[in-house]
Scaffold this motif. Structure first.
Motif, PDB file in Angstrom:
ATOM      1  N   GLN A 285      -4.139  -0.812   7.312  1.00  0.00           N
ATOM      2  CA  GLN A 285      -2.944  -1.317   6.643  1.00  0.00           C
ATOM      3  C   GLN A 285      -1.657  -0.692   7.181  1.00  0.00           C
ATOM      4  N   GLY A 286      -1.788   0.147   8.220  1.00  0.00           N
ATOM      5  CA  GLY A 286      -0.607   0.735   8.842  1.00  0.00           C
ATOM      6  C   GLY A 286      -0.436   2.216   8.602  1.00  0.00           C
ATOM      7  N   GLY A 287      -1.403   2.846   7.931  1.00  0.00           N
ATOM      8  CA  GLY A 287      -1.310   4.277   7.697  1.00  0.00           C
ATOM      9  C   GLY A 287      -1.599   5.079   8.954  1.00  0.00           C
ATOM     10  N   ARG A 288      -0.983   6.244   9.052  1.00  0.00           N
ATOM     11  CA  ARG A 288      -1.206   7.112  10.218  1.00  0.00           C
ATOM     12  C   ARG A 288      -2.452   7.951   9.993  1.00  0.00           C
ATOM     13  N   ALA A 289      -3.336   7.964  10.981  1.00  0.00           N
ATOM     14  CA  ALA A 289      -4.605   8.683  10.851  1.00  0.00           C
ATOM     15  C   ALA A 289      -4.392  10.163  10.572  1.00  0.00           C
ATOM     16  N   ASP A 290      -3.348  10.757  11.177  1.00  0.00           N
ATOM     17  CA  ASP A 290      -3.122  12.190  10.995  1.00  0.00           C
ATOM     18  C   ASP A 290      -2.505  12.523   9.639  1.00  0.00           C
TER      19      ASP A 290
ATOM     20  N   VAL B  93     -12.711   4.314   3.327  1.00  0.00           N
ATOM     21  CA  VAL B  93     -11.413   4.092   2.703  1.00  0.00           C
ATOM     22  C   VAL B  93     -10.298   4.523   3.644  1.00  0.00           C
ATOM     23  N   GLN B  94     -10.514   5.618   4.361  1.00  0.00           N
ATOM     24  CA  GLN B  94      -9.519   6.077   5.325  1.00  0.00           C
ATOM     25  C   GLN B  94      -9.247   4.995   6.375  1.00  0.00           C
ATOM     26  N   GLN B  95     -10.304   4.367   6.858  1.00  0.00           N
ATOM     27  CA  GLN B  95     -10.148   3.320   7.865  1.00  0.00           C
ATOM     28  C   GLN B  95      -9.393   2.111   7.307  1.00  0.00           C
ATOM     29  N   LYS B  96      -9.627   1.793   6.029  1.00  0.00           N
ATOM     30  CA  LYS B  96      -8.901   0.680   5.412  1.00  0.00           C
ATOM     31  C   LYS B  96      -7.404   0.988   5.343  1.00  0.00           C
ATOM     32  N   LEU B  97      -7.079   2.230   5.030  1.00  0.00           N
ATOM     33  CA  LEU B  97      -5.667   2.626   4.958  1.00  0.00           C
ATOM     34  C   LEU B  97      -5.021   2.597   6.337  1.00  0.00           C
ATOM     35  N   ILE B  98      -5.768   3.017   7.340  1.00  0.00           N
ATOM     36  CA  ILE B  98      -5.250   2.971   8.714  1.00  0.00           C
ATOM     37  C   ILE B  98      -5.020   1.528   9.140  1.00  0.00           C
TER      38      ILE B  98
ATOM     39  N   VAL C 214       0.815  -1.219   0.000  1.00  0.00           N
ATOM     40  CA  VAL C 214       0.000   0.000   0.000  1.00  0.00           C
ATOM     41  C   VAL C 214       0.846   1.265   0.000  1.00  0.00           C
ATOM     42  N   PHE C 215       1.908   1.303   0.782  1.00  0.00           N
ATOM     43  CA  PHE C 215       2.629   2.555   0.992  1.00  0.00           C
ATOM     44  C   PHE C 215       4.007   2.577   0.337  1.00  0.00           C
ATOM     45  N   GLU C 216       4.186   1.809  -0.733  1.00  0.00           N
ATOM     46  CA  GLU C 216       5.478   1.780  -1.422  1.00  0.00           C
ATOM     47  C   GLU C 216       5.763   3.143  -2.058  1.00  0.00           C
ATOM     48  N   GLY C 217       6.943   3.671  -1.794  1.00  0.00           N
ATOM     49  CA  GLY C 217       7.348   4.937  -2.391  1.00  0.00           C
ATOM     50  C   GLY C 217       6.810   6.161  -1.672  1.00  0.00           C
TER      51      GLY C 217
END
Length: 401
Positions: free
Chosen positions: A336-341, A329-334, A312-315
């Motif tokens: 997967q390890g994404g930072r909410a902020d 979608v935001q929750q799905k990214l979170i 997901v976060f390559e590059g």
């Protein structure tokens, strides 16, 4: 009794095929025009009623090109176990001349068929009999002749927007040993093609520049994606149209056809002119990040209804803006390890182009019928929550008031 006709390059179908090839592969077109066809090559009507090519004939044997006298039946049978992997596909020869056509119907719109035929004469004979000009013109059929370790890298060098084929299929005329030899040759050709790609990317790297804010030119955005889904393509075009409405300029590379699928195609869109912002649809920069200077502004917009990429976060760097089309979608990214902020929400808006009266053709009259159960026209009563949808709902009410 088998009725045979001498194959001729004077046929309309050969001229149409060659005309399209001259626009895309001129050197190949010249070789096909110049090559002499063996006297033994003849055309006949196969047992299925379709034109077939006979390479040789004796008292007790007919040498059908590709080994079939019923190509419309044999081609689907040969490819019955084919599984579309969403990549370009290679055939080791022209076969009967029908396999590529059937295969094309099984592929996704961004994929091409590479026909890797050693014999220029066999390829020319097929072009004399079978119409391939539409698929050649659209870039879905790539014809390669002679030494594949030379012809494939040359093609990639001339048309770097293509990915090289990574799925190789066999045909009945190839036994195991011959197919292995052909496979090895195509793999070596792909490695050489990858080297050509790398050189092209390094040349493009020098042209990648950030536009400074003091520029008096309108903003320029580059829109790129590796997602070939209709949802991603549709929204890439919408972003392009939105930029045009704002008076901005844009360049775009999305996998809507085979020639726009490679990393070189995406980097080419970014290198076209100095960029204010790169917009990545349904993905992150990935390997593009290797060719972008430090501080390069990138926004990655993830859409509803689309699968997240495997990595997901390559590059992604500190200059990359992650944007979700909805809270879901935001929750799905979170997850997967994404930072909410670091993940903003920018919802899809109404496409001005779709609803613009200027798009209507002269004399066209559209009628919108709105059927409402009850008298409560409040957006919440109609289960409408998005701001853009509320505005559309209110505009519809005014239009029928």
């Amino acid at each position: 009794m088998l009725k045979l006709e001498r194959i001729s390059k004077s046929t309309d179908v050969f001229q149409k095929n060659i005309s399209e090839l001259r626009l895309r592969q001129p050197a190949l077109a010249d070789r096909l025009v110049a090559v002499d066809l063996p006297d033994s090559f003849q055309c006949a009507t196969g047992r299925d009623g379709y034109p077939v090519i006979v390479e040789s004939i004796t008292d007790d044997c007919v040498g059908w090109m590709g080994g079939s006298s019923m190509p419309s039946v044999s081609a689907p049978a040969v490819l019955a176990k084919f599984v579309d992997q969403g990549v370009n596909v290679a055939l080791p020869s022209i076969g009967t001349g029908y396999e590529w056509s059937y295969l094309r119907g099984l592929l996704q719109p961004h994929c091409a068929v590479f026909v890797c035929e050693e014999s220029t004469a066999r390829l020319a004979a097929a072009l004399c009999v079978l119409g391939m000009y539409r698929e050649i013109a659209e870039g879905y059929l790539i014809l390669l002749d002679g030494d594949i370790e030379k012809s494939l890298p040359e093609f990639i060098d001339e048309q770097p927007g293509y990915d090289f084929p990574t799925q190789l299929l066999t045909l009945p005329e190839f036994d195991a040993a011959r197919f292995k030899s052909r496979t090895d040759a195509i793999h070596r050709a792909c490695r050489r093609a990858a080297e050509h790609h790398a050189r092209h990317l390094n040349r493009l790297r020098k042209d990648v520049k950030i536009r400074r804010r003091s520029s008096d030119k309108p903003p320029h955005i580059a829109i790129v994606s590796v997602d070939a889904s209709l949802n991603a393509l549709e929204h890439a075009y919408k972003v392009e149209r939105a930029a045009r409405v704002l008076g901005w300029t844009s360049s775009i590379s999305v996998p809507d056809r085979p020639k726009n699928c490679s990393l070189a195609s995406r980097l080419g869109a970014i290198a076209a002119e100095p960029v204010d912002l790169v917009v990545v649809i349904n993905g992150t920069p990935g390997r593009l990040a290797e060719y972008l200077p430090e501080g390069f502004p990138v926004a990655c917009w993830f859409l509803d209804g689309s699968q997240l990429p495997p990595v997901v976060f390559e590059g992604v760097s500190e200059w990359t803006h992650l944007v979700a089309a909805s809270q879901e979608v935001q929750q799905k990214l979170i997850a997967q390890g994404g930072r909410a902020d670091r993940i903003q929400i920018i919802e899809k808006g109404v496409d001005h182009f779709v609803y613009s009266p200027e798009r209507r053709s002269p004399g066209r009259s559209d009628t919108i019928l709105v059927m409402v159960d009850g008298e409560d026209l409040d957006p919440k009563a109609a289960n409408i929550g998005l701001e853009s949808h509320e505005k559309l709902w209110q505009e519809m009410q005014r239009s029928i008031a």
